[in-house]
Design an enzyme around this catalytic site. Structure first.
Site, PDB file in Angstrom:
ATOM      1  N   THR A 193      -2.750  10.937  -0.301  1.00 16.90           N
ATOM      2  CA  THR A 193      -3.469  10.555  -1.519  1.00 16.90           C
ATOM      3  C   THR A 193      -3.705   9.053  -1.609  1.00 16.90           C
ATOM      4  OG1 THR A 193      -3.539  10.898  -3.921  1.00 16.90           O
ATOM      5  CG2 THR A 193      -1.437  10.234  -2.978  1.00 16.90           C
ATOM      6  N   ALA A 195      -4.795   7.216   1.061  1.00 15.32           N
ATOM      7  CA  ALA A 195      -5.619   6.826   2.208  1.00 15.32           C
ATOM      8  C   ALA A 195      -7.004   6.354   1.782  1.00 15.32           C
ATOM      9  CB  ALA A 195      -5.730   7.987   3.188  1.00 15.32           C
ATOM     10  N   VAL A 217      -8.381  11.731   2.663  1.00 14.01           N
ATOM     11  CA  VAL A 217      -8.666  10.375   2.203  1.00 14.01           C
ATOM     12  C   VAL A 217      -8.269  10.303   0.734  1.00 14.01           C
ATOM     13  CG1 VAL A 217     -10.491   9.873   3.862  1.00 14.01           C
ATOM     14  CG2 VAL A 217     -11.070  10.959   1.684  1.00 14.01           C
ATOM     15  N   ASP A 218      -8.296   9.115   0.200  1.00 10.24           N
ATOM     16  CA  ASP A 218      -7.770   8.797  -1.118  1.00 10.24           C
ATOM     17  C   ASP A 218      -8.214   9.780  -2.200  1.00 10.24           C
ATOM     18  OD1 ASP A 218      -6.766   7.567  -3.348  1.00 10.24           O
ATOM     19  OD2 ASP A 218      -7.601   5.597  -2.896  1.00 10.24           O
ATOM     20  N   GLY A 219      -7.231  10.312  -2.931  1.00  6.73           N
ATOM     21  CA  GLY A 219      -7.545  11.193  -4.051  1.00  6.73           C
ATOM     22  C   GLY A 219      -8.284  10.495  -5.160  1.00  6.73           C
TER      23      GLY A 219
END
Length: 379
Positions: A193, A195, A217-219
């Protein structure tokens, strides 16, 4: 048989049930935004929240998880969320809010270790290996084995975006308990979460049994403010929350991490277009504010059941400033209004309700015993 005694007991139980409903006993949701690398706004709010709970209960050993039924977080908010509910093997959380915030602050340079890449080494990126090492230290047993989503004392939700399916993916304790195919190591969940695609490479992870994979990739790109995901989860999770039939049965505290796209960060290029950094800030802030607006509408008939704490004028970095700012509330038909209460006072008012209606009734994870790591022995 003493019928008068039986009648009295029945009346007492009915009275308690009525008072229970009348006093507003609700399922409590704690949501922590992503955004940034410090989480200083949410960190200050969490410490204040737990301090208020300890003060109003008179119990210095009480924890946030004692008064919330589910915790959800994105990015750095997910690291806080996981630390607040990770189980020490006795159904109790390993970290206090103060310890969690202190750990993130002391290890910020390791969690977000900057490195230069590119031909001329001008591009700034973060080291995934450095973050992974820190997270592995936090979420492990004494024997070195990694803790998983099952090893939490309260339900936990953490979103990311899966590049394999091109769709959001939400890590959930409820799913992990149902099947090992949805149980993941906690350190991997937090890594996934966090990234941010502009600063980290996508993170590939598999479930405990290897049957479910995710290229994360980032939440924050889709759920920087994960409060709506938590509300939806509670409404549909009848195993953990059988009594919830609608938002009238919920009490939500949503903690922001300050706007990324402030006037100091909004930069225009020479050609008049927004810079890439500003676009990222607009996406993150836009997602958070859209969710806030949606939940403000959903709770318009019970506005006191939804408390959003966000630092609107936060700039100098002082921890207390976020709590001293006057609260801002979304209006049902758009826009916001400035409240008379500060963020700190709003948290205090919420705690008053939490303590008055008793501790959380959601049981800890039934899965397994967990040995406490020496890392937290000084807790």
């Amino acid at each position: 048989m003493d019928f008068s005694k039986i009648s009295l007991e029945i009346f007492s139980k009915l009275e308690q049930k009525w008072l229970y409903h009348y006093e507003g006993k609700k399922t409590r949701v704690l949501s922590i935004d992503g955004g940034g690398t410090t989480g200083i706004v949410a960190g200050a709010a969490l410490i204040h929240l737990e301090n208020q709970i300890c003060a109003k209960t008179g119990d210095p050993h009480v924890r946030i998880s004692d008064f919330f039924d589910i915790v959800v977080g994105t990015g750095i908010g997910a690291i806080y969320a996981a630390m607040l509910v990770v189980d020490g093997g006795d159904g109790r959380p390993l970290f206090t809010a103060k310890d969690a915030v202190k750990f993130v602050k002391e290890n910020q340079s390791r969690l977000f270790k900057a490195k230069k890449v590119g031909v001329l080494r001008r591009k700034k990126r973060f080291s995934g290996k450095s973050m992974e090492k820190v997270l592995k230290e936090v979420f492990r047993r004494e024997d070195g084995k990694a803790l998983t989503l099952r090893d939490t004392c309260k339900p936990l939700l953490v979103p990311c975006f899966d590049l394999n399916s091109s769709a959001p993916f939400v890590f959930s304790r409820a799913d992990a308990i149902e099947s090992f195919s949805y149980d993941f190591d906690l350190w991997k969940v937090c890594r996934a979460t966090s990234a941010n695609p502009s600063m980290f490479k996508p993170f590939n992870l598999e479930s405990i049994d290897g049957k479910t994979s995710c290229l994360a990739v980032d939440g924050g790109l889709v759920m920087n403010n994960p409060a709506a995901a938590a509300v939806t989860h509670v409404l549909h999770n009848k195993r953990d929350f059988p009594a919830v039939t609608g938002v009238d049965d919920l009490l939500v505290l949503s903690l922001g991490n300050g706007p990324l796209n402030s006037t100091t960060n909004l930069k225009m290029r020479n050609d008049g277009y927004c810079s890439p950094l500003s676009v990222v800030g607009i996406v993150f802030d836009g997602v958070s504010e859209t969710v806030d607006q949606m939940l403000g509408n959903a709770f318009c008939w019970n506005p006191n059941d939804y408390v959003r704490v966000q630092a609107t004028g936060y700039a100098s970095g002082g921890v207390e400033e976020a709590l001293e700012e006057r609260g801002v509330e979304s209006l049902p038909f758009g826009g916001k209004r400035l409240l008379t209460e500060t963020n700190g006072q709003r948290i205090g008012g919420l705690v008053q309700r939490l303590v008055a209606t008793g501790r959380s009734s959601v049981p800890p994870s039934p899965c397994k015993d967990v040995a406490v790591s020496p890392l937290r022995n000084g807790r």
